[in-house]
Design a protein around this motif. Structure first.
Motif, mmCIF file in Angstrom:
data_model
loop_
_atom_site.group_PDB
_atom_site.id
_atom_site.type_symbol
_atom_site.label_atom_id
_atom_site.label_comp_id
_atom_site.label_asym_id
_atom_site.label_seq_id
_atom_site.Cartn_x
_atom_site.Cartn_y
_atom_site.Cartn_z
ATOM 1 N N GLN A 160 -45.594 -17.610 0.400
ATOM 2 C CA GLN A 160 -44.273 -17.928 -0.169
ATOM 3 C C GLN A 160 -44.013 -17.108 -1.438
ATOM 4 O OE1 GLN A 160 -42.530 -21.816 -0.333
ATOM 5 N NE2 GLN A 160 -42.278 -21.716 -2.539
ATOM 6 N N ALA A 161 -45.031 -17.054 -2.304
ATOM 7 C CA ALA A 161 -44.847 -16.322 -3.564
ATOM 8 C C ALA A 161 -44.540 -14.863 -3.267
ATOM 9 C CB ALA A 161 -46.102 -16.434 -4.421
ATOM 10 N N SER A 162 -45.258 -14.297 -2.291
ATOM 11 C CA SER A 162 -45.052 -12.871 -2.027
ATOM 12 C C SER A 162 -43.677 -12.619 -1.392
ATOM 13 C CB SER A 162 -46.203 -12.344 -1.181
ATOM 14 O OG SER A 162 -45.782 -11.832 0.021
ATOM 15 N N ALA A 187 -55.633 -11.966 -7.750
ATOM 16 C CA ALA A 187 -54.615 -12.834 -8.364
ATOM 17 C C ALA A 187 -54.477 -14.183 -7.670
ATOM 18 C CB ALA A 187 -53.269 -12.125 -8.397
ATOM 19 N N PHE A 188 -54.669 -14.225 -6.358
ATOM 20 C CA PHE A 188 -54.527 -15.494 -5.628
ATOM 21 C C PHE A 188 -55.867 -16.203 -5.444
ATOM 22 C CE2 PHE A 188 -50.654 -13.294 -3.828
ATOM 23 C CZ PHE A 188 -49.732 -14.140 -4.413
ATOM 24 N N GLY A 189 -56.902 -15.771 -6.147
ATOM 25 C CA GLY A 189 -58.211 -16.388 -5.975
ATOM 26 C C GLY A 189 -58.861 -15.870 -4.698
ATOM 27 N N ARG A 230 -60.595 -22.012 -1.520
ATOM 28 C CA ARG A 230 -59.587 -22.569 -2.421
ATOM 29 C C ARG A 230 -58.578 -21.517 -2.867
ATOM 30 N NH1 ARG A 230 -61.258 -27.711 -4.092
ATOM 31 N NH2 ARG A 230 -59.056 -28.024 -4.596
ATOM 32 N N SER A 231 -58.494 -20.424 -2.133
ATOM 33 C CA SER A 231 -57.523 -19.416 -2.577
ATOM 34 C C SER A 231 -56.106 -19.981 -2.400
ATOM 35 C CB SER A 231 -57.694 -18.117 -1.800
ATOM 36 O OG SER A 231 -57.310 -18.315 -0.475
ATOM 37 N N CYS A 232 -55.163 -19.344 -3.038
ATOM 38 C CA CYS A 232 -53.815 -19.911 -3.155
ATOM 39 C C CYS A 232 -53.166 -20.211 -1.809
ATOM 40 C CB CYS A 232 -52.948 -18.934 -3.941
ATOM 41 S SG CYS A 232 -51.263 -19.525 -4.108
ATOM 42 N N GLU A 285 -46.461 -32.058 -6.689
ATOM 43 C CA GLU A 285 -47.297 -30.849 -6.787
ATOM 44 C C GLU A 285 -46.536 -29.612 -6.306
ATOM 45 O OE1 GLU A 285 -50.901 -30.806 -4.377
ATOM 46 O OE2 GLU A 285 -51.513 -28.905 -5.292
ATOM 47 N N THR A 286 -45.848 -29.764 -5.176
ATOM 48 C CA THR A 286 -45.172 -28.570 -4.651
ATOM 49 C C THR A 286 -43.998 -28.180 -5.546
ATOM 50 O OG1 THR A 286 -43.670 -29.827 -3.263
ATOM 51 C CG2 THR A 286 -45.748 -29.175 -2.272
ATOM 52 N N ILE A 287 -43.387 -29.187 -6.187
ATOM 53 C CA ILE A 287 -42.255 -28.862 -7.077
ATOM 54 C C ILE A 287 -42.757 -28.048 -8.266
ATOM 55 C CG2 ILE A 287 -40.473 -29.824 -8.599
ATOM 56 C CD1 ILE A 287 -40.283 -32.194 -6.643
ATOM 57 N N ILE A 288 -43.829 -28.513 -8.873
ATOM 58 C CA ILE A 288 -44.289 -27.806 -10.070
ATOM 59 C C ILE A 288 -44.899 -26.457 -9.709
ATOM 60 C CG2 ILE A 288 -46.551 -28.990 -10.238
ATOM 61 C CD1 ILE A 288 -45.999 -28.946 -13.328
ATOM 62 N N GLU A 289 -45.584 -26.396 -8.572
ATOM 63 C CA GLU A 289 -46.205 -25.119 -8.204
ATOM 64 C C GLU A 289 -45.142 -24.080 -7.838
ATOM 65 O OE1 GLU A 289 -48.939 -26.596 -5.357
ATOM 66 O OE2 GLU A 289 -50.555 -26.782 -6.815
ATOM 67 N N ALA A 290 -44.171 -24.506 -7.026
ATOM 68 C CA ALA A 290 -43.159 -23.528 -6.611
ATOM 69 C C ALA A 290 -42.275 -23.141 -7.799
ATOM 70 C CB ALA A 290 -42.303 -24.092 -5.492
HETATM 71 C C1 HEM Z 1 -47.665 -15.358 -7.732
HETATM 72 C C2 HEM Z 1 -47.744 -16.648 -7.604
HETATM 73 C C3 HEM Z 1 -49.031 -17.409 -7.488
HETATM 74 C C4 HEM Z 1 -50.283 -17.089 -7.924
HETATM 75 C C5 HEM Z 1 -50.741 -15.824 -8.631
HETATM 76 C C6 HEM Z 1 -51.158 -18.185 -7.571
HETATM 77 C C7 HEM Z 1 -52.521 -18.226 -7.852
HETATM 78 C C8 HEM Z 1 -53.350 -19.252 -7.472
HETATM 79 C C9 HEM Z 1 -54.729 -19.361 -7.827
HETATM 80 C C10 HEM Z 1 -55.478 -18.352 -8.664
HETATM 81 C C11 HEM Z 1 -55.208 -20.487 -7.265
HETATM 82 C C12 HEM Z 1 -56.559 -21.097 -7.485
HETATM 83 C C13 HEM Z 1 -57.559 -20.673 -6.557
HETATM 84 C C14 HEM Z 1 -58.862 -21.317 -6.915
HETATM 85 O O1 HEM Z 1 -58.934 -22.364 -7.549
HETATM 86 O O2 HEM Z 1 -59.817 -20.729 -6.540
HETATM 87 C C15 HEM Z 1 -54.143 -21.113 -6.539
HETATM 88 C C16 HEM Z 1 -54.268 -22.270 -5.811
HETATM 89 C C17 HEM Z 1 -53.212 -22.895 -5.197
HETATM 90 N N1 HEM Z 1 -51.907 -22.499 -5.182
HETATM 91 FE FE1 HEM Z 1 -51.164 -20.793 -5.987
HETATM 92 N N2 HEM Z 1 -50.424 -19.130 -6.931
HETATM 93 C C18 HEM Z 1 -49.118 -18.706 -6.835
HETATM 94 C C19 HEM Z 1 -48.055 -19.368 -6.242
HETATM 95 C C20 HEM Z 1 -48.142 -20.582 -5.601
HETATM 96 C C21 HEM Z 1 -47.017 -21.283 -5.005
HETATM 97 C C22 HEM Z 1 -45.578 -20.773 -5.003
HETATM 98 C C23 HEM Z 1 -47.510 -22.430 -4.466
HETATM 99 C C24 HEM Z 1 -46.805 -23.542 -3.757
HETATM 100 C C25 HEM Z 1 -45.560 -23.743 -3.668
HETATM 101 C C26 HEM Z 1 -48.945 -22.441 -4.711
HETATM 102 C C27 HEM Z 1 -49.802 -23.432 -4.282
HETATM 103 C C28 HEM Z 1 -51.159 -23.431 -4.495
HETATM 104 C C29 HEM Z 1 -52.043 -24.480 -4.012
HETATM 105 C C30 HEM Z 1 -51.633 -25.710 -3.212
HETATM 106 C C31 HEM Z 1 -53.339 -24.127 -4.433
HETATM 107 C C32 HEM Z 1 -54.605 -24.896 -4.176
HETATM 108 C C33 HEM Z 1 -55.318 -24.383 -2.949
HETATM 109 C C34 HEM Z 1 -56.605 -25.146 -2.720
HETATM 110 O O3 HEM Z 1 -57.145 -25.692 -3.672
HETATM 111 O O4 HEM Z 1 -57.064 -25.184 -1.581
HETATM 112 N N3 HEM Z 1 -49.279 -21.308 -5.396
HETATM 113 N N4 HEM Z 1 -53.007 -20.339 -6.688
#
Ligand code: HEM
Length: 587
Positions: A463-465, A450-452, A456-458, A319-324
């Motif tokens: 890290q992204a910022s 953008a980050f929710g 459940r926000s991101c 998960e972290t590989i694909i997300e990052a």
């Molecule tokens: C600019 C980059 C990013 C944006 C715009 C973004 C946006 C989001 C959004 C919209 C959600 C969903 C929130 C929801 O379901 O309500 C989310 C969840 C999440 N993001 Fe990101 N994300 C970014 C980068 C990353 C990175 C780099 C990682 C990890 C390496 C990451 C890990 C996660 C995880 C683990 C969740 C789930 C959180 C939860 O369910 O509690 N995200 N992100």
């Protein structure tokens, strides 16, 4: 992406192709299903039902969503039906939320009623039935694994420990851009290509402690190159997530086989698991040999040994590989933004004022409000996850004063929230200045949706910022970007995340010590780019030599510098190319 964060889009893009035999069953099943739903609704709340966007019998609004950008269609509908309305995607009712107000109500106030996810068939397989932080329902598993990911990887403390990987990424991006200019001075640079590979490297180091060149995978009886591993772990699953089984829209037709689809996703899943197993075995051997690294796999193997199965550990690491590797890729749309091209001088000057001859570092970021504004404005206008993956109302609830029956799917249109005319003046315009009017806390990561929002926000927002801001800063400090003549800004959704369609041209305008000499030679070697700043008549070349000597290189480098500048002087009379060198020294 967040794997979860973008996967809804394609579900709206796929149209079912049912066989004639299926159609009879379909009509019967729909009649039965609709009767079942309407009988369920009877006797429920007195609140008004949400406005409905008219669609077709059986398929609902699927045809209207066939185009590539459902988030834009959603926003258009919001102008007619308001910020909250319902659509039908086949058999499912989806409530679409298009303003920050209703989205926050759903994600924060009413969260307890809509905390479960609705996944497509492909995503169910690819996420091992929600075995990820981002796709799990809000339950004990979620709370545990979210704690793990924050403690080991994404929380503020963990991010401090992983700082070195981010610095290496920024350094590598810069030096690869320099190399490209040197070796292919006439060619446009595809920033995405460079950044993608570096992000993958960072994700491997954070997740597994090491990047790799190749990997032997027993289960596949093959040795895969790094690029092949990237494909299996990142690209294929992302494409798989947008592959839609038409039966997702008509669950009552699940009895009709769709073998081709199932086999394709299962194979993808098998390859992904095989590669993850191989990677984990390598790291287990390393740990057994006494070499421990501060990374996610080491943390999970120790902390999660009684709470997680090996398969779950593999999924969480993946998960972290694909997300990052994916979400932060939004950055690759940044430089193509025409407005940024026009504003890059302001950004460059802000950085020069604070950093001087030093390379920009994360420590500088709090002193760079314009860079911060550029970051937030970019994720506002080009939200990497334009629509949050579907949530599911598991009990009756309400949003915006409307009745939301149990069983409704909820789509939060982040793009709609971030383009809401009531909140953002001229939302179509890319205007970082909007974040500089004192209304916003500079350190707030949630200036936009953008980050929710809510629980459940991101988790990866910090890290992204950090990665994005440091990279934008470095690139703005050292390079000047422009589109090739005749090309226009063109950012579109390709696959899961926002992607720029044309590569950019880059000129090095570096104000940094280590790059100055090669910068001068690049200027010479890059005749197609016109000078960026006119050389002031009074500017003595001897000052350049002094600057090189005193600040960066010491006396020995003078000979080389003099030769380069001497050559530049000669060429200058014919082509004006020396002009490019002035900004190299921030003068
Ligand atoms: C600019 C980059 C990013 C944006 C715009 C973004 C946006 C989001 C959004 C919209 C959600 C969903 C929130 C929801 O379901 O309500 C989310 C969840 C999440 N993001 Fe990101 N994300 C970014 C980068 C990353 C990175 C780099 C990682 C990890 C390496 C990451 C890990 C996660 C995880 C683990 C969740 C789930 C959180 C939860 O369910 O509690 N995200 N992100």
């Amino acid at each position: 992406m967040d794997f979860a964060a973008t996967s809804i889009l394609p579900a709206f893009q796929a149209m079912p192709y049912a066989t004639p035999a299926a159609v009879g069953g379909l009509v019967f099943s729909v009649l039965f299903f609709n009767k079942f739903i309407s009988s369920k609704k009877k006797g429920n709340s007195k609140l008004l039902p949400v406005p409905v966007v008219p669609g077709w019998p059986i398929i609902g609004n699927l045809l209207q969503l066939k185009e590539k950008k459902p988030h834009k269609t959603f926003l258009r509908w919001a102008e007619t039906y308001g910020p909250i309305y319902s659509i039908k995607t086949g058999a499912s009712t989806v409530i679409v939320l298009n303003s920050t107000e209703v989205a926050k109500e759903a994600m924060v106030t009413r969260y307890s009623s809509i905390s479960t996810r609705k996944l497509s068939k492909a995503l169910k397989i690819l996420t091992d039935n929600k075995c990820m932080v981002a796709t799990s329902d809000y339950d004990d598993f979620h709370k545990m694994v979210k704690r793990y990911i924050l403690t080991s990887l994404l929380g503020a403390g963990a991010q401090r420990r992983h700082r070195g990987h981010r610095d290496t990424l920024v350094e590598n991006v810069s030096s690869q851009l320099l190399d490209r200019i040197k070796t292919h001075p006439q060619q446009a640079v595809d920033f995405r290509e460079i950044f993608e590979s570096e992000l993958f490297g960072l994700s491997m180091k954070e997740a597994l402690g090491k990047d790799m060149e190749s990997l032997h995978v027993d289960e596949l009886q093959a040795t895969l190159s790094r690029e092949e591993v990237f494909n299996v772990l990142v690209l294929d699953p992302m494409n798989g997530a947008i592959d839609v089984d038409w039966r997702d829209f008509f669950p009552y037709l699940r009895w009709i086989p769709n073998k081709g689809f199932e086999m394709k996703i299962e194979q993808m899943n098998f390859r992904r698991h095989s590669v993850m197993n191989a990677l984990i075995q390598v790291q287990k051997k390393r740990i057994a040999s006494g070499e421990e690294i501060n990374c996610y796999i080491d943390f999970l193997l120790s902390e999660g040994k009684t709470t997680l199965t090996e398969k779950q550990i593999g999924m969480l690491v993946w998960e972290t590989i694909i997300e990052a590797s994916d979400t932060t890729m939004f950055l690759s749309v940044k430089p193509c933004n025409d407005s940024l091209l026009k504003r890059q001088d302001r950004l460059h000057n802000e950085i020069q004022n604070i950093c001087g001859a030093e390379k920009i570092k994360e420590e500088h970021l709090p002193q760079l409000p314009y860079l911060n504004a550029v970051f937030h404005e970019t994720i506002r206008k080009y939200s990497p996850a334009p629509v949050i993956p579907l949530r599911y109302a598991h009990e009756d609830t309400q949003i915006g004063g409307y009745y939301i029956p149990a069983g409704s799917e909820i789509a939060v249109n982040i793009y709609g929230c971030n383009m809401d005319k009531k909140v953002w003046e001229n939302p179509e315009e890319w205007t970082p200045e909007r974040f500089l009017d004192g209304k916003y806390d500079p350190m707030d990561l949630h200036k936009t949706m953008a980050f929710g929002a809510g629980k459940r926000s991101c988790a990866g927002a910090l890290q992204a910022s950090l990665i994005a801001s440091a990279t934008i800063g470095r690139v703005a400090q050292e390079f000047e970007w422009r589109l090739k003549d005749g090309e226009e800004e063109n950012v579109d959704i390709v696959g899961l995340t926002t992607r720029k369609l044309q590569p950019l041209h880059v000129i090095n305008t570096c104000g940094l010590p280590g790059a100055c000499l090669c910068n001068i030679s690049q200027s010479l070697a890059y005749p197609m780019i016109p000078p960026s700043d006119p050389l002031e008549e009074s500017h003595p070349l001897s000052e350049l030599l002094d600057a090189i000597e005193q600040e960066f290189y010491g006396p020995k480098s003078i000979t080389l510098a003099s030769r380069i500048i001497g050559y530049a002087q000669t060429v200058d009379s014919e082509t004006n190319l020396l002009h490019n060198t002035t900004r190299s020294f921030g003068m």
